[in-house]
Design an enzyme around this catalytic site. Sequence first.
Site, PDB file in Angstrom:
ATOM      1  N   LYS A  88      44.960  50.680  35.742  1.00 31.11           N
ATOM      2  CA  LYS A  88      44.072  50.481  36.040  1.00 31.11           C
ATOM      3  C   LYS A  88      44.296  50.190  38.348  1.00 31.11           C
ATOM      4  O   LYS A  88      43.523  50.671  38.794  1.00 31.11           O
ATOM      5  CB  LYS A  88      44.286  49.043  36.133  1.00 31.11           C
ATOM      6  CG  LYS A  88      43.493  48.459  35.248  1.00 31.11           C
ATOM      7  CD  LYS A  88      43.549  46.808  34.375  1.00 31.11           C
ATOM      8  CE  LYS A  88      42.317  46.568  33.458  1.00 31.11           C
ATOM      9  NZ  LYS A  88      43.303  47.037  32.783  1.00 31.11           N
ATOM     10  N   GLU A 110      36.383  40.574  38.949  1.00 30.24           N
ATOM     11  CA  GLU A 110      36.674  39.773  38.097  1.00 30.24           C
ATOM     12  C   GLU A 110      37.702  40.186  37.338  1.00 30.24           C
ATOM     13  O   GLU A 110      38.231  41.120  37.383  1.00 30.24           O
ATOM     14  CB  GLU A 110      35.002  40.439  37.119  1.00 30.24           C
ATOM     15  CG  GLU A 110      35.007  41.324  36.512  1.00 30.24           C
ATOM     16  CD  GLU A 110      34.956  42.513  36.837  1.00 30.24           C
ATOM     17  OE1 GLU A 110      34.874  42.838  37.970  1.00 30.24           O
ATOM     18  OE2 GLU A 110      35.712  43.570  35.671  1.00 30.24           O
ATOM     19  N   SER A 368      48.034  53.721  27.861  1.00 35.66           N
ATOM     20  CA  SER A 368      47.003  53.277  29.211  1.00 35.66           C
ATOM     21  C   SER A 368      48.292  51.879  29.884  1.00 35.66           C
ATOM     22  O   SER A 368      48.022  51.448  30.883  1.00 35.66           O
ATOM     23  CB  SER A 368      46.203  52.726  28.430  1.00 35.66           C
ATOM     24  OG  SER A 368      46.040  51.419  27.635  1.00 35.66           O
TER      25      SER A 368
HETATM   26  C1  PLP Z   1      42.277  47.010  31.433  1.00 30.63           C
HETATM   27  C2  PLP Z   1      43.135  47.662  29.676  1.00 30.63           C
HETATM   28  C3  PLP Z   1      42.714  48.501  28.928  1.00 30.63           C
HETATM   29  C4  PLP Z   1      41.322  48.620  28.826  1.00 30.63           C
HETATM   30  O1  PLP Z   1      40.651  48.622  29.713  1.00 30.63           O
HETATM   31  P1  PLP Z   1      39.228  49.949  29.473  1.00 30.63           P
HETATM   32  O2  PLP Z   1      38.690  50.174  31.455  1.00 30.63           O
HETATM   33  O3  PLP Z   1      38.546  50.027  28.176  1.00 30.63           O
HETATM   34  O4  PLP Z   1      40.276  51.534  29.795  1.00 30.63           O
HETATM   35  C5  PLP Z   1      43.279  49.508  27.954  1.00 30.63           C
HETATM   36  N1  PLP Z   1      44.708  49.327  28.318  1.00 30.63           N
HETATM   37  C6  PLP Z   1      45.425  48.660  29.602  1.00 30.63           C
HETATM   38  C7  PLP Z   1      46.423  49.052  29.790  1.00 30.63           C
HETATM   39  C8  PLP Z   1      44.059  47.577  29.824  1.00 30.63           C
HETATM   40  O5  PLP Z   1      45.508  46.736  30.968  1.00 30.63           O
END
Ligand code: PLP
Length: 402
Positions: A88, A110, A368
């Site tokens: 993020k 948000e 992610s």
């Molecule tokens: C917020 C988040 C997501 C989901 O958001 P996307 O916009 O679909 O990438 C995925 N993985 C993590 C670790 C997150 O914090």
Amino acid sequence: MAEPDEHGRFGQFGGRFIPETLVPACAELEEAFRVAWADPGFRGELDRLLIDYAGRPSALTDCRNLSEQLGFRVLLKREDLNHTGSHKINNVLGQTLLARRMGKTRIVAETGAGQHGVATATAAAYFGLDCVVYMGEVDIARQALNVYRMNLLGAEVRSAVSGSRTLKDAVNEAMRDWVATVEDTYYCLGSVMGPHPYPWMVREFHRVIGDEALRQCRELLDGDVPDVVVACVGGGSNAAGLFSGFVDTRAELVGAEPAGGAAVGRAVPGVVHGSMSYLMQDEFGQVQEAQSISAGLDYPGVGPEHAHLADIGRARYESVTDAEVLAAFELLARSEGIIPALEPAHGLAWMVRAREELAGKTVLLNLSGRGDKDVAQVQAITEGDPAALETVDLDRMPGDPL
Ligand SMILES: *Cc1c(COP(=O)(O)O)cnc(C)c1O
């Protein structure tokens, strides 16, 4: 993955379905982003921030133990190692840098579980901008620690008390604030959704994931690319960033959605939060609540470019159950010493299920985020705490063997 057309559309998806009052704001933003993105000065400053503040480039990890167990080679793109613990930060650094360039002094955002809110509050603190984060009343109660984090970083958290008092209501409140304050306020949206230019702009800010991963894979694989590239999909930003590096290669692209929030899987088009995409809705076209063990994927829609990629058959989207996700979460911890966030555990869960199809291949997963934020929840679930099970909402997922 190119620029959308002049109406901000990817195929039949995307666009700008917004009140008249927001049209000039979106047009101003589109123009500002277009100019900034073509400016080497802006790009250089963002690159420097990504390196010396966020900690990029993130590693590519070749998972020997897990590969042996699963029967195919697993590579991880380590977005979990970034500052604030997920992908993020790429997006919020890009957007806050843009906000400053546009002369805005105040950021609104948000947040659902609080991850995007914390990342935005972090960037706002760094740039010395005022920051207001809208969060559903229900989420504020569930995510007290992230509310405290945002306060610690100097942000004000405002409660969204309408509707289901969760993420989609927080988006509505943030947009309402932006309409009224657009002179000095920038709306920092958290994923590849919303009206044009957000889906395009947020994907561009995450493109660094795919660019780095492609370079790292070519180096590791003697010029080749992975056979399959996997990412979890909530709104779809980490997936869009990773896919953008591989869309023009031979790699197959797979998005993993939660079974309780499978917007692409259901493939019903609709408009929510300013753009046309696939979206979970009832027979009357009312937006349905998503249900997932991972708050970060708890969103009823999906970014319009994913709807387009699914539509043209360039990417496929698979859904996994909460039970499969928990098993994958433990598997990565035990086999590689990496505790993943529950969101990317969705991608691994699909890989585990598809292991016959994947036998002998090389598969890249976007890790992610890190799992620290989820450890207490998983502990409570696996130890049978009934209160924790409520957040999984077994009623909505009959047959889920948790
Ligand atoms: C917020 C988040 C997501 C989901 O958001 P996307 O916009 O679909 O990438 C995925 N993985 C993590 C670790 C997150 O914090």
